[in-house]
Design a protein around this motif. Structure first.
Motif, PDB file in Angstrom:
ATOM      1  N   THR A   2       0.860  -1.344  -0.069  1.00 15.52           N
ATOM      2  CA  THR A   2       0.117   0.004   0.019  1.00 15.52           C
ATOM      3  C   THR A   2       0.873   1.170   0.093  1.00 15.52           C
ATOM      4  N   ASN A   3       0.226   2.373  -0.299  1.00 14.96           N
ATOM      5  CA  ASN A   3       0.871   3.576  -0.336  1.00 14.96           C
ATOM      6  C   ASN A   3       1.718   3.884   1.171  1.00 14.96           C
ATOM      7  N   THR A  44       7.728   7.171  -5.212  1.00 14.44           N
ATOM      8  CA  THR A  44       6.760   6.470  -6.437  1.00 14.44           C
ATOM      9  C   THR A  44       5.875   5.643  -5.638  1.00 14.44           C
ATOM     10  N   TRP A  46       1.352   4.413  -5.577  1.00 16.77           N
ATOM     11  CA  TRP A  46       0.028   4.003  -6.562  1.00 16.77           C
ATOM     12  C   TRP A  46      -0.961   5.286  -6.392  1.00 16.77           C
ATOM     13  N   LYS A  47      -1.447   5.334  -7.741  1.00 22.49           N
ATOM     14  CA  LYS A  47      -2.578   6.453  -8.094  1.00 22.49           C
ATOM     15  C   LYS A  47      -3.593   5.719  -8.953  1.00 22.49           C
ATOM     16  N   LYS A  66      -8.122   1.768 -12.731  1.00 23.42           N
ATOM     17  CA  LYS A  66      -6.951   0.790 -12.496  1.00 23.42           C
ATOM     18  C   LYS A  66      -5.918   1.627 -11.933  1.00 23.42           C
ATOM     19  N   LEU A  67      -4.810   1.183 -11.250  1.00 23.70           N
ATOM     20  CA  LEU A  67      -3.997   1.605 -10.435  1.00 23.70           C
ATOM     21  C   LEU A  67      -2.640   1.693 -11.123  1.00 23.70           C
ATOM     22  N   ILE A  68      -1.978   2.940 -11.250  1.00 25.11           N
ATOM     23  CA  ILE A  68      -0.656   2.877 -11.905  1.00 25.11           C
ATOM     24  C   ILE A  68       0.353   3.486 -11.013  1.00 25.11           C
ATOM     25  N   MET A  69       1.576   3.316 -11.092  1.00 23.31           N
ATOM     26  CA  MET A  69       2.792   3.957 -10.452  1.00 23.31           C
ATOM     27  C   MET A  69       3.203   5.100 -10.985  1.00 23.31           C
ATOM     28  N   LYS A  70       2.989   6.196  -9.863  1.00 24.54           N
ATOM     29  CA  LYS A  70       3.348   7.631 -10.337  1.00 24.54           C
ATOM     30  C   LYS A  70       4.252   8.144  -9.082  1.00 24.54           C
TER      31      LYS A  70
END
Length: 85
Positions: A2-3, A44, A46-47, A66-70
């Motif tokens: 998780t973030n 980095t 999850w967004k 969806k979730l992407i890495m940002k």
């Protein structure tokens, strides 16, 4: 992961004991990033993002998420000040 876990692991690896938050989160908490401050920590995380997809057969629009890495910029307590109203 998780973030929250990603941020806590980053804090442990970089020996940071004070709170780390994004610009938006500090504002939500009633703080403003001081003028001229630059982010000292880029992490980095999850967004979530959504995309509208038109179904060709029934001509309906569906939203997919969806979730992407940002990479996000984080600020420490020393870089912010309480918003006075």
């Amino acid at each position: 992961m998780t973030n929250r876990m990603i941020i806590e692991l980053y804090k442990i690896e970089h020996d940071i004991s004070c709170p780390l938050h994004t610009y938006a989160k500090w504002q939500e908490l009633g703080y403003q990033v001081k003028k001229g401050e630059k982010s000292k920590h880029k992490i980095t995380i999850w967004k979530g993002c959504t995309k509208k997809v038109k179904n060709e057969n029934s001509e309906t629009v569906e939203e997919t998420s969806k979730l992407i890495m940002k990479t996000a910029c984080f600020f420490t307590m020393e870089q912010v000040e309480k918003i006075v109203k």
